[in-house]
Design an enzyme around this catalytic site. Sequence first.
Site, PDB file in Angstrom:
ATOM      1  N   SER A  60       0.800  -1.226   0.000  1.00 30.74           N
ATOM      2  CA  SER A  60       0.000   0.000   0.000  1.00 30.74           C
ATOM      3  C   SER A  60       0.829   1.269   0.000  1.00 30.74           C
ATOM      4  O   SER A  60       0.289   2.344  -0.175  1.00 30.74           O
ATOM      5  CB  SER A  60      -0.940   0.015   1.199  1.00 30.74           C
ATOM      6  OG  SER A  60      -0.182  -0.010   2.392  1.00 30.74           O
ATOM      7  N   LYS A 119       0.858   4.356   6.816  1.00 26.91           N
ATOM      8  CA  LYS A 119       0.263   5.197   5.775  1.00 26.91           C
ATOM      9  C   LYS A 119       0.818   6.602   5.886  1.00 26.91           C
ATOM     10  O   LYS A 119       1.500   6.949   6.845  1.00 26.91           O
ATOM     11  CB  LYS A 119      -1.278   5.262   5.923  1.00 26.91           C
ATOM     12  CG  LYS A 119      -1.975   3.954   6.048  1.00 26.91           C
ATOM     13  CD  LYS A 119      -2.071   3.220   4.738  1.00 26.91           C
ATOM     14  CE  LYS A 119      -2.687   1.839   4.976  1.00 26.91           C
ATOM     15  NZ  LYS A 119      -2.444   0.910   3.887  1.00 26.91           N
TER      16      LYS A 119
END
Lengths: 166, 197
Positions: free
Chosen positions: A40, A83
Amino acid sequence: MLRGVLGKTFRLVGYTIQYGCIAHCAFEYVGGVVMCSGPSMEPTIQNSDIVFAENLSRHFYGIQRGDIVIAKSPSDPKSNICKRVIGLEGDKILTSSPSDFFKSHNYVPTGHVWLEGDNLQNSTDSRYYGPIPYGLIRGRIFFKIWPLSDFGFLRDSPNGHRFSDD
Amino acid sequence: MIFSGSLATALKIECIVEQTYGQWWQSLHRTMLRGVLGKTFRLVGYTIQYGCIAHCAFEYVGGVVMCSGPSMEPTIQNSDIVFAENLSRHFYGIQRGDIVIAKSPSDPKSNICKRVIGLEGDKILTSSPSDFFKSHNYVPTGHVWLEGDNLQNSTDSRYYGPIPYGLIRGRIFFKIWPLSDFGFLRDSPNGHRFSDD
């Protein structure tokens, strides 16, 4: 003999606890080495990269837009997510996809942050589970150690357009 | 000859002065300065060592907490001192009916103290008793639903929604002060909140 062995055992346990506590505090308050897994955050962080995370920014509430953070996952408290911070509390986030005709915005509530992975096509992030409370953030990743071909400070977001207001 | 003689004497005197000065500095360095510096470093070292051990004890075992606010009355009054344990959180043993301390979702610098009404997957009645139609919500995975015992005066999950389990810091199970209320904490006075409708 028995007293000697017991005494040595207690001393060993005592030293283990002592240095374990110091190591734990060092990891929690200063920083440590982390291995990231998952696609990701490509291309900034690839699968199985080893990075260095610091925990001081979190305690001094110095996390900023564009920082890559490690946080406890809101849907699974046993695992961590990695993230980038797109928005802080009060920011306006564009939540509609580019194919929508009407743009929709959301404001990040107080005490929350909006996270997105750099690999927007393959990332489960705040676009899926919403903004997460700041209290879940554990540290800030700022330096990559492995692979050596990519050694150094981490790049800025390849999705710079996500930071601008529409 | 006299010149070289006086030069030699001068050099000799200089040597002696330097030696004396050097000795004086050495003795100062060895006893006072080094002692003070050494003591300071040892003190700092011990402080860090025992500070880390105390921190780990508070974080992994438990500690004393003072609660403020009216949201948990009558179970916990304002300015009560309670004992919180942190082992349940690490072993994921928090259950319905436990009183927990958690980081506030709207202010990461402060803590909140509420009772766990629902765990992940539970059905929560979210409509107020005056509504005609009852509305339910399911607690998402990895979240808990918190409510204060003083339902009229509590900002909790009915206001900000379920909070992630990761924000929970510890479980309160014993009251220390006031002594008139010493002992394990009572069950929820709002037992009806736990039943499914």
